[in-house]
Design an enzyme around this catalytic site. Structure first.
Site, PDB file in Angstrom:
ATOM      1  N   ALA A  63       0.864  -1.179   0.000  1.00 26.50           N
ATOM      2  CA  ALA A  63       0.000   0.000   0.000  1.00 26.50           C
ATOM      3  C   ALA A  63       0.900   1.229   0.000  1.00 26.50           C
ATOM      4  O   ALA A  63       2.066   1.153   0.394  1.00 26.50           O
ATOM      5  CB  ALA A  63      -0.883  -0.023   1.236  1.00 26.50           C
ATOM      6  N   GLY A 106       0.666  -5.042   0.928  1.00 26.30           N
ATOM      7  CA  GLY A 106      -0.580  -5.109   0.158  1.00 26.30           C
ATOM      8  C   GLY A 106      -0.374  -5.739  -1.212  1.00 26.30           C
ATOM      9  O   GLY A 106      -1.308  -6.318  -1.784  1.00 26.30           O
ATOM     10  N   GLU A 109      -0.605  -9.335  -0.604  1.00 28.24           N
ATOM     11  CA  GLU A 109      -2.022  -9.636  -0.321  1.00 28.24           C
ATOM     12  C   GLU A 109      -2.838  -9.629  -1.609  1.00 28.24           C
ATOM     13  O   GLU A 109      -3.756 -10.431  -1.784  1.00 28.24           O
ATOM     14  CB  GLU A 109      -2.565  -8.605   0.679  1.00 28.24           C
ATOM     15  N   GLU A 129       4.890  -5.185   7.102  1.00 31.04           N
ATOM     16  CA  GLU A 129       4.110  -4.130   7.770  1.00 31.04           C
ATOM     17  C   GLU A 129       4.535  -3.834   9.202  1.00 31.04           C
ATOM     18  O   GLU A 129       4.497  -2.682   9.638  1.00 31.04           O
ATOM     19  CB  GLU A 129       2.608  -4.495   7.768  1.00 31.04           C
TER      20      GLU A 129
HETATM   21  N1  DAK Z   1       4.622   3.214  -0.814  1.00 31.94           N
HETATM   22  C1  DAK Z   1       5.016   4.376  -1.387  1.00 31.94           C
HETATM   23  N2  DAK Z   1       6.147   4.495  -2.119  1.00 31.94           N
HETATM   24  C2  DAK Z   1       6.929   3.414  -2.250  1.00 31.94           C
HETATM   25  C3  DAK Z   1       6.588   2.162  -1.672  1.00 31.94           C
HETATM   26  C4  DAK Z   1       5.368   2.085  -0.917  1.00 31.94           C
HETATM   27  N3  DAK Z   1       4.934   0.935  -0.356  1.00 31.94           N
HETATM   28  N4  DAK Z   1       7.557   1.286  -1.971  1.00 31.94           N
HETATM   29  C5  DAK Z   1       8.454   1.939  -2.722  1.00 31.94           C
HETATM   30  N5  DAK Z   1       8.073   3.219  -2.894  1.00 31.94           N
HETATM   31  C6  DAK Z   1       8.775   4.260  -3.659  1.00 31.94           C
HETATM   32  C7  DAK Z   1      10.005   4.742  -2.900  1.00 31.94           C
HETATM   33  O1  DAK Z   1       9.651   5.711  -1.943  1.00 31.94           O
HETATM   34  C8  DAK Z   1      10.822   5.332  -4.040  1.00 31.94           C
HETATM   35  O2  DAK Z   1      10.286   6.581  -4.380  1.00 31.94           O
HETATM   36  P1  DAK Z   1      11.294   7.856  -4.647  1.00 31.94           P
HETATM   37  O3  DAK Z   1      12.098   8.006  -3.413  1.00 31.94           O
HETATM   38  O4  DAK Z   1      12.107   7.418  -5.845  1.00 31.94           O
HETATM   39  O5  DAK Z   1      10.354   9.000  -4.931  1.00 31.94           O
HETATM   40  C9  DAK Z   1      10.520   4.379  -5.196  1.00 31.94           C
HETATM   41  O6  DAK Z   1       9.306   3.718  -4.855  1.00 31.94           O
HETATM   42  C10 DAK Z   1      11.593   3.330  -5.401  1.00 31.94           C
HETATM   43  O7  DAK Z   1      11.800   2.697  -4.162  1.00 31.94           O
HETATM   44  P2  DAK Z   1      13.250   2.549  -3.478  1.00 31.94           P
HETATM   45  O8  DAK Z   1      14.145   3.670  -3.881  1.00 31.94           O
HETATM   46  O9  DAK Z   1      13.024   2.343  -2.027  1.00 31.94           O
HETATM   47  O10 DAK Z   1      13.775   1.207  -4.181  1.00 31.94           O
HETATM   48  P3  DAK Z   1      14.764   0.118  -3.597  1.00 31.94           P
HETATM   49  O11 DAK Z   1      15.036  -0.821  -4.721  1.00 31.94           O
HETATM   50  O12 DAK Z   1      15.926   0.739  -2.867  1.00 31.94           O
HETATM   51  O13 DAK Z   1      13.910  -0.653  -2.462  1.00 31.94           O
HETATM   52  C11 DAK Z   1      11.929  -1.766  -1.597  1.00 31.94           C
HETATM   53  C12 DAK Z   1      12.772  -1.373  -2.855  1.00 31.94           C
HETATM   54  C13 DAK Z   1      10.643  -2.439  -2.119  1.00 31.94           C
HETATM   55  C14 DAK Z   1      12.710  -2.775  -0.743  1.00 31.94           C
HETATM   56  C15 DAK Z   1      11.624  -0.493  -0.776  1.00 31.94           C
HETATM   57  O14 DAK Z   1      11.081   0.495  -1.640  1.00 31.94           O
HETATM   58  C16 DAK Z   1      10.641  -0.741   0.326  1.00 31.94           C
HETATM   59  O15 DAK Z   1      10.991  -1.238   1.391  1.00 31.94           O
HETATM   60  N6  DAK Z   1       9.374  -0.342   0.106  1.00 31.94           N
HETATM   61  C17 DAK Z   1       8.321  -0.448   1.118  1.00 31.94           C
HETATM   62  C18 DAK Z   1       7.863  -1.893   1.281  1.00 31.94           C
HETATM   63  C19 DAK Z   1       6.813  -2.017   2.363  1.00 31.94           C
HETATM   64  O16 DAK Z   1       7.096  -1.748   3.565  1.00 31.94           O
HETATM   65  N7  DAK Z   1       5.614  -2.408   1.980  1.00 31.94           N
HETATM   66  C20 DAK Z   1       4.487  -2.570   2.917  1.00 31.94           C
HETATM   67  C21 DAK Z   1       3.666  -1.288   2.947  1.00 31.94           C
HETATM   68  S1  DAK Z   1       2.353  -1.364   4.137  1.00 31.94           S
HETATM   69  C22 DAK Z   1      -5.328  -1.795   4.046  1.00 31.94           C
HETATM   70  C23 DAK Z   1      -4.990  -2.819   3.204  1.00 31.94           C
HETATM   71  C24 DAK Z   1      -3.634  -3.082   2.960  1.00 31.94           C
HETATM   72  C25 DAK Z   1      -2.668  -2.339   3.609  1.00 31.94           C
HETATM   73  C26 DAK Z   1      -3.021  -1.329   4.456  1.00 31.94           C
HETATM   74  C27 DAK Z   1      -4.374  -1.026   4.690  1.00 31.94           C
HETATM   75  N8  DAK Z   1      -6.760  -1.515   4.319  1.00 31.94           N
HETATM   76  C28 DAK Z   1      -7.729  -2.301   3.623  1.00 31.94           C
HETATM   77  C29 DAK Z   1      -7.117  -0.426   5.090  1.00 31.94           C
HETATM   78  C30 DAK Z   1      -1.286  -2.640   3.295  1.00 31.94           C
HETATM   79  C31 DAK Z   1      -0.228  -2.048   3.904  1.00 31.94           C
HETATM   80  C32 DAK Z   1       1.085  -2.157   3.303  1.00 31.94           C
HETATM   81  O17 DAK Z   1       1.304  -2.733   2.250  1.00 31.94           O
END
Ligand code: DAK
Length: 255
Positions: A63, A106, A109, A129
């Site tokens: 997400a 997400g 998921e 998460e």
């Molecule tokens: N959200 C927003 N931007 C993201 C992102 C994300 N989840 N993942 C990556 N990006 C963006 C980065 O900020 C970066 O943007 P700029 O800085 O270039 O503007 C760009 O994508 C490239 O990412 P990186 O520079 O970080 O690339 P790397 O290769 O170094 O790293 C990575 C890739 C995937 C390991 C890293 O980006 C990362 O850790 N990303 C976050 C992964 C994460 O924590 N995902 C879980 C998010 S929480 C719900 C239902 C579902 C959910 C919530 C509520 N309801 C029904 C209410 C779900 C929650 C989640 O998924």
């Protein structure tokens, strides 16, 4: 450029998430467009299987964290985001997730909400998460646990480590692992095979397999039998059974 790319190659429909600058992070706009595209293909009689993919670098990295960081709990609740996930769950056409690269939070998921996952050897699956101070919210704790069992699900969710596609396949999360460059083509090939069978039977079979996760064996067996009788009542069943006896290929009409 559209945030979701839709291609129709009847009987297969292809939906690609297209927000590469954010690794296909699922913001409201992307989720809205995705649900709309899936609903349209689901209602299209010519489409008998849908492939859902991202890009080679990322299926989806979760997400949108920026969007969540700004939202209050009440805003999240009021936005009825979960309705979109329910809409995806209710798609009746078989859904094949074509996963390459990051498939996190997400994103994982979303892949698990599909009926089966075809993964590139580059794919990485995770539910990171808790590292953000939240927990999976679109089925991660439930579907991952059902797919891979408690030990692996706890490991992935609590430690935040990513599974490689080989490990995910061994654990039962992924149906097939394919070469890096073949992630989309192979998924389309699987979808074509699925689309060549009786479309009513495929939808009923999908419903019946999903029921296995929600009911005791006796109830599930009873449900399966009732859906079998329903399948028997279709013109497709008559066509499929007759075609076999006549040694020809069946022509299913979806009736
Ligand atoms: N959200 C927003 N931007 C993201 C992102 C994300 N989840 N993942 C990556 N990006 C963006 C980065 O900020 C970066 O943007 P700029 O800085 O270039 O503007 C760009 O994508 C490239 O990412 P990186 O520079 O970080 O690339 P790397 O290769 O170094 O790293 C990575 C890739 C995937 C390991 C890293 O980006 C990362 O850790 N990303 C976050 C992964 C994460 O924590 N995902 C879980 C998010 S929480 C719900 C239902 C579902 C959910 C919530 C509520 N309801 C029904 C209410 C779900 C929650 C989640 O998924």
């Amino acid at each position: 450029m559209s945030i979701v790319l839709v291609e129709r190659e009847p009987p297969v429909g292809i939906v690609l998430l297209n927000r590469p600058e954010a690794l296909n992070a699922l913001n409201d706009e992307l989720m809205g467009a995705l649900v709309e595209a899936l609903a349209e293909l689901d209602g299209d009689e010519a489409i008998r299987c849908i492939v859902l993919g991202g890009s080679e670098r990322a299926f989806a990295a979760g997400a949108d964290i920026g969007q969540m960081a700004e939202a209050t709990a009440m805003e999240m609740y009021e936005a009825r985001r979960i309705d979109r996930w329910d809409a995806i769950r209710k798609v009746r056409t078989p859904l094949v997730a074509a996963v390459s690269g990051f498939c996190l939070g997400g994103g994982c998921e979303l892949a698990m909400a599909c009926d089966l996952i075809v993964a590139s050897e580059t794919a990485q699956f995770g539910q990171p998460e808790t590292g953000l101070g939240i927990i999976p919210g679109a089925g991660g704790t439930q579907r991952l646990t059902r797919a891979v069992g408690k030990a692996k699900a706890m490991d992935v969710i609590l430690s935040g480590r990513f599974l490689t596609s080989d490990e995910a396949e061994r654990a039962g999360l992924v149906a097939r692992v394919v070469a890096r460059e073949a992630w989309l083509e192979e998924a389309k090939r699987v979808a074509s095979a699925i689309a060549s069978k009786g479309p009513i039977a495929q939808r009923l079979a999908k419903e019946s397999v999903n029921r296995a996760f929600e009911s005791p064996l006796e109830t599930g067996l009873d449900y399966e039998r009732k859906l079998l009788y329903l399948a028997f009542a279709s013109e497709d069943a008559h066509e499929g059974l007759t075609a076999f006896t006549e040694k020809r290929k069946p022509e299913f009409e979806g009736r």
